[in-house]
Design a protein around this motif. Sequence first.
Motif, PDB file in Angstrom:
ATOM      1  N   GLU A  14      44.065 -38.761  42.663  1.00  0.00           N
ATOM      2  CA  GLU A  14      43.670 -37.692  43.578  1.00  0.00           C
ATOM      3  C   GLU A  14      42.198 -37.855  43.922  1.00  0.00           C
ATOM      4  OE1 GLU A  14      43.137 -32.864  43.662  1.00  0.00           O
ATOM      5  OE2 GLU A  14      44.879 -33.681  42.618  1.00  0.00           O
ATOM      6  N   LEU A  15      41.891 -37.822  45.218  1.00  0.00           N
ATOM      7  CA  LEU A  15      40.525 -37.885  45.718  1.00  0.00           C
ATOM      8  C   LEU A  15      40.241 -36.605  46.484  1.00  0.00           C
ATOM      9  CD1 LEU A  15      40.599 -41.520  47.141  1.00  0.00           C
ATOM     10  CD2 LEU A  15      39.577 -40.767  44.991  1.00  0.00           C
ATOM     11  N   ASP A  16      39.125 -35.948  46.174  1.00  0.00           N
ATOM     12  CA  ASP A  16      38.753 -34.688  46.810  1.00  0.00           C
ATOM     13  C   ASP A  16      37.322 -34.772  47.317  1.00  0.00           C
ATOM     14  OD1 ASP A  16      41.210 -33.472  46.119  1.00  0.00           O
ATOM     15  OD2 ASP A  16      40.441 -32.992  44.135  1.00  0.00           O
ATOM     16  N   LEU A  17      37.130 -34.389  48.568  1.00  0.00           N
ATOM     17  CA  LEU A  17      35.804 -34.305  49.165  1.00  0.00           C
ATOM     18  C   LEU A  17      35.510 -32.830  49.413  1.00  0.00           C
ATOM     19  CD1 LEU A  17      33.289 -35.641  50.361  1.00  0.00           C
ATOM     20  CD2 LEU A  17      34.495 -35.721  52.556  1.00  0.00           C
TER      21      LEU A  17
ATOM     22  N   LEU B  52      32.239 -35.584  45.754  1.00  0.00           N
ATOM     23  CA  LEU B  52      33.425 -36.411  45.815  1.00  0.00           C
ATOM     24  C   LEU B  52      33.968 -36.536  44.403  1.00  0.00           C
ATOM     25  CD1 LEU B  52      35.329 -38.287  47.412  1.00  0.00           C
ATOM     26  CD2 LEU B  52      33.759 -40.156  46.866  1.00  0.00           C
ATOM     27  N   ALA B  53      35.241 -36.161  44.228  1.00  0.00           N
ATOM     28  CA  ALA B  53      35.883 -36.227  42.914  1.00  0.00           C
ATOM     29  C   ALA B  53      37.063 -37.190  42.975  1.00  0.00           C
ATOM     30  CB  ALA B  53      36.366 -34.847  42.482  1.00  0.00           C
ATOM     31  N   ALA B  54      37.266 -37.935  41.906  1.00  0.00           N
ATOM     32  CA  ALA B  54      38.415 -38.833  41.760  1.00  0.00           C
ATOM     33  C   ALA B  54      39.042 -38.569  40.401  1.00  0.00           C
ATOM     34  CB  ALA B  54      37.980 -40.287  41.871  1.00  0.00           C
ATOM     35  N   LEU B  55      40.355 -38.316  40.390  1.00  0.00           N
ATOM     36  CA  LEU B  55      41.060 -38.009  39.154  1.00  0.00           C
ATOM     37  C   LEU B  55      42.351 -38.815  39.047  1.00  0.00           C
ATOM     38  CD1 LEU B  55      40.337 -34.581  40.144  1.00  0.00           C
ATOM     39  CD2 LEU B  55      40.148 -34.945  37.710  1.00  0.00           C
ATOM     40  N   TYR B  56      42.642 -39.279  37.860  1.00  0.00           N
ATOM     41  CA  TYR B  56      43.925 -39.909  37.557  1.00  0.00           C
ATOM     42  C   TYR B  56      44.791 -38.841  36.916  1.00  0.00           C
ATOM     43  CZ  TYR B  56      47.295 -43.345  35.927  1.00  0.00           C
ATOM     44  OH  TYR B  56      48.436 -44.065  35.717  1.00  0.00           O
ATOM     45  N   GLN B  57      46.020 -38.650  37.414  1.00  0.00           N
ATOM     46  CA  GLN B  57      46.878 -37.572  36.935  1.00  0.00           C
ATOM     47  C   GLN B  57      48.236 -38.102  36.480  1.00  0.00           C
ATOM     48  OE1 GLN B  57      46.952 -35.147  40.482  1.00  0.00           O
ATOM     49  NE2 GLN B  57      45.210 -33.936  39.801  1.00  0.00           N
ATOM     50  N   TRP B  58      48.779 -37.456  35.440  1.00  0.00           N
ATOM     51  CA  TRP B  58      50.129 -37.688  34.961  1.00  0.00           C
ATOM     52  C   TRP B  58      50.937 -36.457  35.329  1.00  0.00           C
ATOM     53  CZ3 TRP B  58      45.724 -38.886  32.340  1.00  0.00           C
ATOM     54  CH2 TRP B  58      45.566 -40.221  31.976  1.00  0.00           C
ATOM     55  N   VAL B  59      52.143 -36.650  35.856  1.00  0.00           N
ATOM     56  CA  VAL B  59      52.973 -35.560  36.367  1.00  0.00           C
ATOM     57  C   VAL B  59      54.297 -35.530  35.622  1.00  0.00           C
ATOM     58  CG1 VAL B  59      54.034 -34.585  38.437  1.00  0.00           C
ATOM     59  CG2 VAL B  59      51.932 -35.931  38.649  1.00  0.00           C
ATOM     60  N   TRP B  60      54.721 -34.323  35.189  1.00  0.00           N
ATOM     61  CA  TRP B  60      55.996 -34.134  34.519  1.00  0.00           C
ATOM     62  C   TRP B  60      56.772 -33.028  35.209  1.00  0.00           C
ATOM     63  CZ3 TRP B  60      51.470 -34.659  31.639  1.00  0.00           C
ATOM     64  CH2 TRP B  60      51.384 -35.811  30.879  1.00  0.00           C
TER      65      TRP B  60
ATOM     66  N   GLY C  76      30.749 -21.576  44.346  1.00  0.00           N
ATOM     67  CA  GLY C  76      30.541 -21.689  45.774  1.00  0.00           C
ATOM     68  C   GLY C  76      31.239 -22.851  46.426  1.00  0.00           C
ATOM     69  N   PHE C  77      31.699 -23.859  45.650  1.00  0.00           N
ATOM     70  CA  PHE C  77      32.476 -24.926  46.276  1.00  0.00           C
ATOM     71  C   PHE C  77      33.793 -24.302  46.700  1.00  0.00           C
ATOM     72  CE2 PHE C  77      30.644 -29.023  46.386  1.00  0.00           C
ATOM     73  CZ  PHE C  77      29.673 -29.049  45.405  1.00  0.00           C
ATOM     74  N   GLY C  78      33.906 -23.982  47.958  1.00  0.00           N
ATOM     75  CA  GLY C  78      35.062 -23.242  48.423  1.00  0.00           C
ATOM     76  C   GLY C  78      36.188 -24.109  48.919  1.00  0.00           C
ATOM     77  N   GLY C  79      35.913 -25.233  49.539  1.00  0.00           N
ATOM     78  CA  GLY C  79      36.978 -26.029  50.102  1.00  0.00           C
ATOM     79  C   GLY C  79      36.810 -27.501  49.830  1.00  0.00           C
ATOM     80  N   GLU C  80      37.934 -28.182  49.684  1.00  0.00           N
ATOM     81  CA  GLU C  80      37.933 -29.618  49.490  1.00  0.00           C
ATOM     82  C   GLU C  80      39.063 -30.209  50.305  1.00  0.00           C
ATOM     83  OE1 GLU C  80      38.408 -30.411  45.318  1.00  0.00           O
ATOM     84  OE2 GLU C  80      36.458 -29.595  44.805  1.00  0.00           O
ATOM     85  N   ILE C  81      38.805 -31.312  50.963  1.00  0.00           N
ATOM     86  CA  ILE C  81      39.862 -32.099  51.570  1.00  0.00           C
ATOM     87  C   ILE C  81      40.434 -32.950  50.446  1.00  0.00           C
ATOM     88  CG2 ILE C  81      40.421 -33.895  53.227  1.00  0.00           C
ATOM     89  CD1 ILE C  81      38.038 -32.852  54.906  1.00  0.00           C
ATOM     90  N   SER C  82      41.745 -32.899  50.270  1.00  0.00           N
ATOM     91  CA  SER C  82      42.378 -33.512  49.113  1.00  0.00           C
ATOM     92  C   SER C  82      43.405 -34.557  49.537  1.00  0.00           C
ATOM     93  CB  SER C  82      43.060 -32.423  48.278  1.00  0.00           C
ATOM     94  OG  SER C  82      43.685 -32.978  47.159  1.00  0.00           O
ATOM     95  N   TYR C  83      43.364 -35.725  48.899  1.00  0.00           N
ATOM     96  CA  TYR C  83      44.330 -36.797  49.141  1.00  0.00           C
ATOM     97  C   TYR C  83      44.887 -37.247  47.801  1.00  0.00           C
ATOM     98  CZ  TYR C  83      46.228 -41.400  50.216  1.00  0.00           C
ATOM     99  OH  TYR C  83      47.059 -42.482  50.331  1.00  0.00           O
ATOM    100  N   GLN C  84      46.211 -37.348  47.715  1.00  0.00           N
ATOM    101  CA  GLN C  84      46.869 -37.850  46.513  1.00  0.00           C
ATOM    102  C   GLN C  84      47.639 -39.116  46.870  1.00  0.00           C
ATOM    103  OE1 GLN C  84      49.303 -34.509  45.351  1.00  0.00           O
ATOM    104  NE2 GLN C  84      47.699 -33.684  44.048  1.00  0.00           N
TER     105      GLN C  84
END
Length: 167
Positions: A55-58, A71-79, A37-45
């Motif tokens: 990445e922060l998502d509300l 509220l989610a906070a994630l550290y990401q590695w990108v290739w 049911g969590f349908g939408g998140e405002i996302s900032y990277q």
Amino acid sequence: MKKIFLLTLIALGSFATMNAQEISKNALGLRLGDNDGFGGEISYQRGLGDNNRLELDLGWRNSNHIDAIKLAALYQWVWNIDGGFNWYVGAGGGLGSWSRDNDYYDDNDYDDSAAFAFVAGDIGIEYNFDIPLILSLDFRPELYFNSDDWRDNNLGPDLALGIRYQF
């Protein structure tokens, strides 16, 4: 055991030799998915380096007589894969709260509510267009703590499509 060790060593060596594409300093948009049911998140990277970001998502939920916010906070590695295609992995966690209207579930005249915490992993693919736009598809399994009565189990798989403006 030797085969597993050798395969792990080869995989880690492959990750270390991959070329990273420079990622944008900031990206803001939406992450649309469905985690019960969590349908939408405002996302900032926020770019932290040439190949890592925060990445922060509300997120919010208003369905099935349950209201929730997280509220989610994630550290990401990108290739870089090729051209504008990237893949990424990450880890993090977050906090949230939920409330349920029990009139819908039974004849009691009280509402339940609680706070919860979770840890999450993340894996996804994204495409950076020539214009300042990123489209992404990711999978984020979330392990919840103190989610009593809101979820049938404590694991929530989250698949989402993201669209973000880079600046």
